[in-house]
Enzyme design. Structure first.
Site, PDB file in Angstrom:
ATOM      1  N   ASN B 114       0.789  -1.225   0.000  1.00 46.03           N
ATOM      2  CA  ASN B 114       0.000   0.000   0.000  1.00 46.03           C
ATOM      3  C   ASN B 114       0.825   1.280   0.000  1.00 46.03           C
ATOM      4  O   ASN B 114       0.638   2.149  -0.846  1.00 46.03           O
ATOM      5  CB  ASN B 114      -0.891   0.015   1.248  1.00 46.03           C
ATOM      6  N   THR B 142       2.497  -7.986  -1.183  1.00 39.82           N
ATOM      7  CA  THR B 142       2.282  -7.849   0.255  1.00 39.82           C
ATOM      8  C   THR B 142       1.631  -9.097   0.819  1.00 39.82           C
ATOM      9  O   THR B 142       0.632  -9.584   0.290  1.00 39.82           O
ATOM     10  CB  THR B 142       1.436  -6.618   0.643  1.00 39.82           C
ATOM     11  N   ASP B 144       0.011  -9.201   3.331  1.00 40.75           N
ATOM     12  CA  ASP B 144      -1.277  -8.834   3.950  1.00 40.75           C
ATOM     13  C   ASP B 144      -2.459  -9.006   2.994  1.00 40.75           C
ATOM     14  O   ASP B 144      -3.602  -8.996   3.429  1.00 40.75           O
ATOM     15  CB  ASP B 144      -1.228  -7.388   4.446  1.00 40.75           C
ATOM     16  N   MET B 190       0.412 -12.972  11.181  1.00 34.94           N
ATOM     17  CA  MET B 190       0.506 -11.574  10.767  1.00 34.94           C
ATOM     18  C   MET B 190      -0.823 -11.056  10.211  1.00 34.94           C
ATOM     19  O   MET B 190      -1.749 -11.824   9.968  1.00 34.94           O
ATOM     20  CB  MET B 190       1.612 -11.426   9.731  1.00 34.94           C
ATOM     21  N   GLY B 191      -0.862  -9.748   9.954  1.00 38.10           N
ATOM     22  CA  GLY B 191      -2.053  -9.106   9.404  1.00 38.10           C
ATOM     23  C   GLY B 191      -2.644  -8.149  10.417  1.00 38.10           C
ATOM     24  O   GLY B 191      -3.582  -8.499  11.124  1.00 38.10           O
ATOM     25  N   TYR B 297       8.321 -13.663  11.465  1.00 39.20           N
ATOM     26  CA  TYR B 297       8.955 -13.647  10.141  1.00 39.20           C
ATOM     27  C   TYR B 297       9.036 -15.021   9.482  1.00 39.20           C
ATOM     28  O   TYR B 297       9.198 -15.118   8.260  1.00 39.20           O
ATOM     29  CB  TYR B 297      10.379 -13.068  10.225  1.00 39.20           C
ATOM     30  N   LEU B 298       8.988 -16.090  10.307  1.00 37.92           N
ATOM     31  CA  LEU B 298       9.086 -17.423   9.712  1.00 37.92           C
ATOM     32  C   LEU B 298       8.023 -17.621   8.630  1.00 37.92           C
ATOM     33  O   LEU B 298       8.272 -18.277   7.623  1.00 37.92           O
ATOM     34  CB  LEU B 298       8.920 -18.510  10.787  1.00 37.92           C
ATOM     35  N   ARG B 300       6.537 -15.415   6.582  1.00 32.49           N
ATOM     36  CA  ARG B 300       6.649 -14.714   5.302  1.00 32.49           C
ATOM     37  C   ARG B 300       7.971 -15.035   4.596  1.00 32.49           C
ATOM     38  O   ARG B 300       8.159 -14.658   3.443  1.00 32.49           O
ATOM     39  CB  ARG B 300       6.460 -13.209   5.486  1.00 32.49           C
TER      40      ARG B 300
END
Lengths: 421, 421
Positions: B114, B142, B144, B190-191, B297-298, B300
């Site tokens: 974004n 992304t 997300d 995440m998110g 982080y694992l 992504r």
């Protein structure tokens, strides 16, 4: 020797490959149908024997048995339950004998770690102390890799591969972003007493300066000043710092870092999380931006990245256990013996359970670098073959996920009165 | 149109497949050598353009460029840095023009989410507002999954596969042990604003009663009583409860669960960890034994379990960006358009950046079950194709780890005075 049935049970924390050992036991037993009748699997481990919940593995198709080879978790249910002493708690053993008699069980295979080896040893003593003939064989399994005699414990190699790979991947991520974002990353791994899993993180480092920059072992008392100094130096030298920490990291006095007094909003002590504890330390003392991860069960369930070496060994110990039993052995464990490093080669030999039960194998001091924060070449030479090879895994085309088998348990008919385990 | 050089930069959080987009850009640019000269990659994203640290990708061998396809992280360095408004911070844009002029750069490829779309839009306006001709194309990326117009965002499919698979594997683990051990397991994903990643956990459930039993979305205000009731019911019905929770889970008033007032031993507020926050809630109110994991982080960086669909799309948007640029487009983004669900099919179309920048795409309400704790069939139908296929990955036989490429950056000679970004 006449034909008798067998009992197999999974014990303690499950792994990505414990079902491969189950597969080895069942497939090998089926090949010895002259000596072994039905393999009954304990529902939820040894508890299944006590409460007479015996899963009839004859009801499992050949394909489903084969699929156990690639399915993580404990397909029959596992438990944390340690049999008490045979002299003081005779009733538990008498119940076991009743169940074994009722179902004509002459073989006992117990798939577990340290505590389970002790249970298996106690069961083996039924022969001698209570006059019931049984062949009790321990099938080694523990992600902690802390059983003695055996070169490694099935389950460990796959966790090691997961942790090495995750450290490598996360390291590439942090390196990309460290100029303007996270500078310190902390990965918390299992291993409350022994640092084998933490050590495996070290395999990610393939050249000077690469992650991990620090490993915190339970074998080395935590020195906060030395830790912070090394973190700071790594950020200055490399731009970032990746840390692998064992859940069992502790201070000189034995206090776990994870128990270092964190309280929630209500003033309750909050358990767990050595990674967030270290992260807060880094923030408070060095001010670097940090992230942390706690792999927890993900690491030991990760069949999708299982080591082929580990898978082969898990199957082999299951197979060997049955072969030892039909050869009349009792109170032994098939141990993996490394015969060569290059090329990597191993064989299976029998180890007396009395030498295995309740003995923990820690990281030798010469596997850890002098400063206490890394692994030596000797350690790397030991670990590397254990994570070699990618174990096959069938995927479903539609869902994009592995075809893990979920067994429908068929229980043998109960023949005895109820028993409270 | 005469031949000009190109600038490519990675922006924001990196992914398992952002380098596949870089590979798509570089390989396609090399095929258009009549129009594009050298592709310069910004060292640490847009900062590389401002400080004139331009990585000469001509120095990268064909094999190494190809290896970007299977290497996670950001190979050229990424950054969190948003250009300010062109009207109030003209000097930043004038500097960009100076650097672009000095290195004859006529194409600008910006690989991000974004914020990056906004930066790319601003750079595209240099043409009009400052009279420097440039073709600025945004390459979507992304985890997300919150960019509008495009069906999905490269990077998301691989995280989705990782989370679905990890939930499935951990679920099998907990199910094995729940009789005597952990009954509640919480996986934090995440998110922060959009619940797409949490939703992906729902793909692990392939039949009634299977994990995950609850998903906590950032789109639904957290209702503690309803949450605890459902956890308790799951333990009673299934023997255990697996929860996937978004890091952005929050109360009705907007307070993040992760900020709910945990303090360390020194009384400092401890940040982060919605999983441990929920775990403490479960312990305090229901008393069940719990475990929790934070993938951080694992998830992504997990190229080892990347989705083939995601990999193909990541490459395709990089390729399409170059094709749009050489066709003279400006201020656009290659968007993925789904043309069919069964069989899954998609194409690339151009989307105007003005419709993309600063717009966030949240989970539609009809993707979430009525009670707010699960995904609907409609959501599953959308997500499933995105995690299909296992992306190829070469492994090193000796180390047992993937052959990720580490580029040695060759910087173009600087031609301008220093600039403080």
């Amino acid at each position: 020797m006449s034909k008798q049935n067998a009992f197999y049970a999974q014990s303690g924390g499950v792994t990505a490959v414990i079902n491969a050992s189950a597969c080895g036991v069942i497939e090998t037993a089926r090949q010895h149908s002259d000596k072994i009748g039905t393999v009954y699997a304990g529902h939820n481990g040894i508890i299944g024997a006590l409460v007479e919940e015996l899963i009839d593995t004859n009801a499992i198709s050949t394909d489903d048995v084969a699929a156990l080879r690639h399915t993580p978790g404990g397909a029959f249910g596992s438990c944390r339950y340690k049999l008490k002493d045979i002299d003081t708690h005779r009733e538990q053993y008498e119940r076991l004998i009743e169940v074994f008699k009722a179902h004509d069980i002459g073989y006992f295979f117990y798939n577990g770690g340290n505590d389970s080896a002790d249970t298996c040893l106690k069961v083996s003593q039924i022969s001698e102390k209570l006059g019931y003939p049984i062949k009790a064989i321990h099938v080694p399994k523990t992600v902690d890799n802390d059983l003695p005699i055996t070169d490694t414990c099935p389950g460990f190699g796959s966790v090691a591969k997961y942790i090495a790979l995750s450290t490598m991947e996360a390291g590439l991520d942090i390196q990309s972003m460290c100029e303007t974002s996270t500078k310190v990353f902390i990965l918390e791994v299992m291993g409350r007493h022994a640092g084998w899993i933490a050590a495996a993180g070290g395999l990610a480092q393939q050249a000077e300066g690469q992650p991990p920059h620090l490993i915190v072992f339970p074998e080395i008392a935590f020195d906060k000043a030395a830790f912070l100094k090394k973190v700071d130096q790594s950020v200055k030298d490399n731009g970032y710092c990746v840390i692998v920490v064992s859940e069992g990291a502790h201070y000189e006095d034995g206090t776990f870092l994870a128990d270092a007094g964190t309280k929630d909003a209500f003033g309750h002590t909050q358990l767990g999380g050595v990674a967030p504890t270290l992260a807060n330390m880094v923030r408070a003392e060095l001010g670097y931006k940090y992230h942390w991860a706690v792999a927890d069960y993900l690491q030991r369930a990760a069949r999708h990245i299982a080591s082929e070496t580990d898978l082969q060994q898990a199957y082999a110990v299951g197979k060997a256990a049955v072969e030892m039993a039909v050869a009349g052995k009792n109170a032994v464990m098939p141990a993996i013996i490394r015969t060569s490093n290059a090329p990597f080669a191993w064989t299976i030999e029998e180890a007396p359970l009395s030498s295995v039960a309740n003995v923990e194998k820690f990281m030798p001091r010469d596997f850890i670098t002098e400063d206490g924060f890394g692994i030596t070449d000797k350690c790397r030479e030991y670990l590397e073959p254990l994570i070699r090879g990618q174990a096959d895994l069938p995927y479903d085309e539609k869902t994009g996920l592995p075809k893990y088998v979920r067994l429908q348990h068929v229980l043998a008919e109960k023949k005895l009165p109820e028993f409270k385990a």
